[in-house]
Every structure is written in structure tokens, then in C-alpha cells.
Design a protein around this motif. Structure first.
Motif, short mmCIF file in Angstrom:
data_model
loop_
_atom_site.label_atom_id
_atom_site.label_comp_id
_atom_site.label_asym_id
_atom_site.label_seq_id
_atom_site.Cartn_x
_atom_site.Cartn_y
_atom_site.Cartn_z
N ALA A 28 92.28 -87.84 -54.18
CA ALA A 28 91.25 -88.04 -55.20
C ALA A 28 89.93 -87.38 -54.78
O ALA A 28 89.23 -86.78 -55.62
N LEU A 29 89.60 -87.48 -53.49
CA LEU A 29 88.38 -86.81 -53.02
C LEU A 29 88.50 -85.30 -53.12
O LEU A 29 87.54 -84.61 -53.51
N TRP A 30 89.67 -84.76 -52.78
CA TRP A 30 89.87 -83.32 -52.86
C TRP A 30 89.82 -82.84 -54.31
O TRP A 30 89.35 -81.74 -54.60
N LYS A 31 90.30 -83.66 -55.26
CA LYS A 31 90.23 -83.30 -56.68
C LYS A 31 88.79 -83.22 -57.15
O LYS A 31 88.48 -82.46 -58.08
N LEU A 32 87.89 -84.00 -56.53
CA LEU A 32 86.48 -83.90 -56.89
C LEU A 32 85.81 -82.69 -56.25
O LEU A 32 84.91 -82.08 -56.85
N LEU A 33 86.23 -82.32 -55.04
CA LEU A 33 85.59 -81.22 -54.33
C LEU A 33 86.13 -79.85 -54.73
O LEU A 33 85.39 -78.87 -54.70
N ARG A 34 87.40 -79.79 -55.13
CA ARG A 34 88.00 -78.48 -55.41
C ARG A 34 87.34 -77.74 -56.56
O ARG A 34 87.15 -76.53 -56.48
N PRO A 35 86.95 -78.39 -57.67
CA PRO A 35 86.27 -77.64 -58.73
C PRO A 35 84.91 -77.08 -58.31
O PRO A 35 84.36 -76.22 -59.02
N ALA A 36 84.35 -77.56 -57.20
CA ALA A 36 83.06 -77.05 -56.75
C ALA A 36 83.17 -75.69 -56.07
O ALA A 36 82.15 -75.14 -55.65
N ALA A 37 84.39 -75.15 -55.94
CA ALA A 37 84.55 -73.86 -55.29
C ALA A 37 83.81 -72.75 -56.03
O ALA A 37 83.16 -71.90 -55.42
N GLY A 38 83.90 -72.76 -57.37
CA GLY A 38 83.21 -71.74 -58.16
C GLY A 38 81.70 -71.81 -58.04
O GLY A 38 81.05 -70.80 -57.74
N PRO A 39 81.07 -72.98 -58.26
CA PRO A 39 79.62 -73.07 -58.09
C PRO A 39 79.15 -72.74 -56.67
O PRO A 39 78.13 -72.08 -56.50
N ILE A 64 82.97 -61.06 -47.77
CA ILE A 64 84.41 -61.22 -47.54
C ILE A 64 84.73 -62.64 -47.11
O ILE A 64 85.69 -63.26 -47.59
N ALA A 65 83.92 -63.20 -46.20
CA ALA A 65 84.15 -64.57 -45.76
C ALA A 65 84.01 -65.56 -46.92
O ALA A 65 84.80 -66.51 -47.05
N LEU A 66 83.05 -65.32 -47.77
CA LEU A 66 82.84 -66.21 -48.91
C LEU A 66 84.02 -66.15 -49.88
O LEU A 66 84.48 -67.18 -50.40
N LEU A 67 84.52 -64.96 -50.12
CA LEU A 67 85.66 -64.82 -51.02
C LEU A 67 86.91 -65.50 -50.47
O LEU A 67 87.68 -66.11 -51.21
N TYR A 68 87.09 -65.45 -49.14
CA TYR A 68 88.27 -66.08 -48.56
C TYR A 68 88.12 -67.59 -48.47
O TYR A 68 89.12 -68.32 -48.53
N VAL A 69 86.91 -68.09 -48.35
CA VAL A 69 86.70 -69.54 -48.44
C VAL A 69 87.02 -70.01 -49.86
O VAL A 69 87.66 -71.06 -50.05
N TYR A 70 86.61 -69.23 -50.84
CA TYR A 70 86.94 -69.57 -52.23
C TYR A 70 88.45 -69.54 -52.44
O TYR A 70 89.00 -70.43 -53.11
N ARG A 71 89.11 -68.55 -51.88
CA ARG A 71 90.57 -68.47 -52.01
C ARG A 71 91.23 -69.66 -51.33
O ARG A 71 92.22 -70.22 -51.83
N LEU A 72 90.69 -70.07 -50.18
CA LEU A 72 91.27 -71.19 -49.46
C LEU A 72 91.13 -72.49 -50.24
O LEU A 72 92.03 -73.34 -50.25
N MET A 73 90.00 -72.66 -50.93
CA MET A 73 89.78 -73.89 -51.70
C MET A 73 90.60 -73.93 -52.99
O MET A 73 90.94 -75.00 -53.47
N THR A 74 90.90 -72.76 -53.54
CA THR A 74 91.64 -72.71 -54.80
C THR A 74 93.12 -72.42 -54.61
O THR A 74 93.85 -72.31 -55.60
N LEU A 75 93.57 -72.30 -53.36
CA LEU A 75 94.97 -71.99 -53.11
C LEU A 75 95.83 -73.20 -53.46
O LEU A 75 95.56 -74.31 -52.99
N ARG A 76 96.84 -72.98 -54.25
CA ARG A 76 97.69 -74.08 -54.69
C ARG A 76 98.65 -74.46 -53.58
O ARG A 76 99.25 -73.61 -52.91
N ARG A 77 98.79 -75.77 -53.38
CA ARG A 77 99.68 -76.25 -52.34
C ARG A 77 101.13 -76.08 -52.77
O ARG A 77 101.48 -76.29 -53.92
N GLN A 78 101.98 -75.71 -51.80
CA GLN A 78 103.40 -75.59 -52.05
C GLN A 78 104.13 -76.66 -51.24
O GLN A 78 103.82 -76.88 -50.08
#
Length: 322
Positions: free
Chosen positions: A149-160, A210-224
């Protein structure tokens, strides 16, 4: 409130405060938009799982009916036609794995009793995976745990956060370039060192981006959850973390920027190797043209060996579940 009051309020509010309020409004809109996109992505994922289960269940029903020998001679032609249509439909399943695709192709070429039994066991194994995945998606949506539940609140903040980080990088770049123009007023002997510092500043900006883009990718990467549909999740996450962490060494100074950027580019190229999808085994699958041309005794021996391995693996799975 009268128009004079509005004019007084507008005169009282500074332009900087208006810019801050507009920026906050933009960040809030991005957060809400990202949350809506994640909800739609989760629903699409659930629909894909349900569609794959529907296709696999229909094919498994035809295969199980064939293996049980419960078809009359008058229904054989109709059942065979339905089985072929189910096999062709299985190739369009969203979560079709390469191994299962090979078995479907082999069954379309020649669907004997052994291939039907082998494909049925593979389908049951994949369906159990998809059922577990669907259960986890439903739990994340309707009854998430404390951390989820905490991660669901933090994950949408990746874009801002990514937008705020880009604005900060651009503002720091402008400030540093302006400071260099004041330190080096254009003397001929100062031009080489100024050019080097300006180049390092641009490389530090590229490294941070580049680091910022990969942090964004890490936060938005879908779990498998053990679904073999794309490249492995762990190497992708690990490389993203390492590329982002390397940029933290920028505090050493601007002279370290070329080396840090070079390390990030090397790690980026290594990612093409580490995140490659799983390749098929070199052993030919059942129904391979080269295998079909082999000696009949060797063909029968390989059938027996594969059948024994399949039965052993199914017994091991049943023993582990019990």
C-alpha cells in the motif's frame, strides 16, 4: 469579493509565488495522471492474464478429452477441427512462453498422443503460474499489504519527481555556465581550462540525466512473478540501480564527470547482454524436422527418455506441493 479586492490580491502576490503555485499544481496533476495510468495498467494486466487463462483452458479441455479417449468415431472430425483452432488461438495468448510456443507448433505439425500429453502438462503448469499471478494482482488491487500500500502511494510520484529533477539539473547547468563566464572573462590563456570545465559541466549534466531516467525506470518497472514473458527482471533492476548509483560520485568534482559518464555508457551496453531473453535449449524439441529425419530407433528412445523425464518432473512437483 469586488474587482478592486482581486486587483489588490494580485498586486500583493509576487510573481515567484505564482510560479511556485503553478509548479505545484503541475506536479499534483502529474501525480494524479500517473496514478490513473498505473490503475489502467494493472487492469490491462489482469485482462491479459484472464485472456491467457481462457485460451489455455479451452485448449487444455480439448487435449484432456483426447487423452481420455472419450470421443466417438462420429465426433472425431469435429473434435480434431476444434483442437486445431484451439492450437492456433493459443499462439495469440498474451503470456505465451517460447517453450510453450514450440510445443504448440510441434503439435500443429503432428499431434500424436505423446505430444498431446506433453502439451497438456505444460499447459497445466503455465495455467497454475497465471492463476497465482492473477491472485497476486487482485490482492495488490483490493487487499494490499502494508508495504504494498505504501509503494502504491509512492510509485505515481515517479513522474513528478523526474520532472523536478530535470528542472533542477537544467537550473544547475545554467548557474554553473554563468559562473564560468564570470570567472573566465575571455582571456586567451584561460580559454583551454574554461573549455575543459564547460565540457565537464555538460558531461555531468548528461550523467545526472541518465541517472534520473534510470531511477524513473526503476520506479515504474513492473514486477514479474516468475512469468517467462520478457527479459529477466532482476538484471534490469540491478543495472538500473548501479547506473543511478554511479552518478553519486559526482561530488568528487567536475573532473570526474567524463569517467562517470563512461562507466554509465559501458553499463548501458552491458545491459543488452545481461537482459537478453531466455534462449531455447540446443536440444531439438519434439517434432523438430532434424529429429524426425533421425533413425526410428533413436526417435523412439528419445520419446521414452522425454516421457520419463516429464513423469519424474510431474511427480516431483506433486511431492513438493504435498
Amino acid at each position: 469579493m469586488s474587482p478592486t479586492d482581486f486587483a489588490a490580491l494580485a498586486a500583493y502576490i509576487s510573481p515567484g509565488l505564482i510560479a511556485v503555485l503553478l509548479a505545484l499544481s503541475l506536479l499534483v496533476w502529474l501525480y494524479v495522471h500517473s496514478a490513473a495510468q498505473l490503475r489502467n495498467s494493472r487492469q490491462q494486466r489482469l485482462n491479459e492474464l484472464q485472456e491467457s487463462l481462457r485460451i489455455y483452458g479451452r485448449l487444455a479441455g480439448y487435449l484432456q478429452t483426447s487423452t481420455q479417449n472419450g470421443i466417438s468415431s462420429s465426433e472425431t472430425r469435429q473434435h480434431q477441427s476444434g483442437l486445431i483452432h484451439a492450437l492456433q488461438e493459443a499462439k495469440a495468448a498474451p503470456y505465451l512462453t517460447p517453450h510453450l510456443q514450440e510445443q504448440v507448433q510441434a503439435s500443429l505439425r503432428e499431434c500424436d498422443a505423446f505430444r498431446r500429453e506433453l502439451l497438456l502438462k505444460s499447459l497445466e503448469r503455465e495455467m497454475n503460474k497465471l492463476i497465482d499471478e492473477r491472485r497476486l494482482v487482485l490482492l495488490e488491487s483490493h487487499a494490499p499489504g502494508w508495504g504494498t500500500a505504501l509503494w502504491k502511494l509512492l510509485r505515481p510520484a515517479a513522474g513528478p519527481l523526474a520532472l523536478a529533477g530535470i528542472v533542477w539539473l537544467i537550473s544547475r547547468l545554467i548557474v554553473e555556465l554563468m559562473s564560468y563566464s564570470t570567472i573566465y572573462p575571455g582571456l586567451p590563456e584561460a580559454v583551454p581550462s574554461a573549455s575543459w570545465l564547460i565540457g565537464c559541466t555538460w558531461m555531468r549534466f548528461a550523467s545526472g540525466l541518465i541517472a534520473l531516467l534510470y531511477v524513473y525506470r526503476l520506479m515504474t518497472l513492473r514486477r514479474q512473478n516468475d512469468l517467462d514473458v520478457t527479459a529477466s527482471h532482476f538484471p534490469t533492476s540491478l543495472l538500473s540501480m548501479v547506473i543511478a548509483a554511479v552518478a553519486l560520485f559526482q561530488w568528487i568534482g567536475p573532473e570526474a564527470s567524463p569517467y562517470i559518464l563512461a562507466v554509465q555508457l559501458v553499463l548501458f551496453l552491458i545491459g543488452f547482454r545481461l537482459t537478453r531473453g531466455r534462449s531455447r535449449s540446443d536440444r531439438p524439441y519434439v517434432g523438430h524436422p532434424g529429429l524426425m529425419k533421425a533413425d526410428p530407433s533413436q526417435h523412439q528412445e528419445m520419446h521414452t527418455t522425454d516421457k520419463d523425464r516429464t513423469s519424474d518432473s510431474s511427480l516431483a512437483e506433486e511431492h513438493s506441493r504435498s
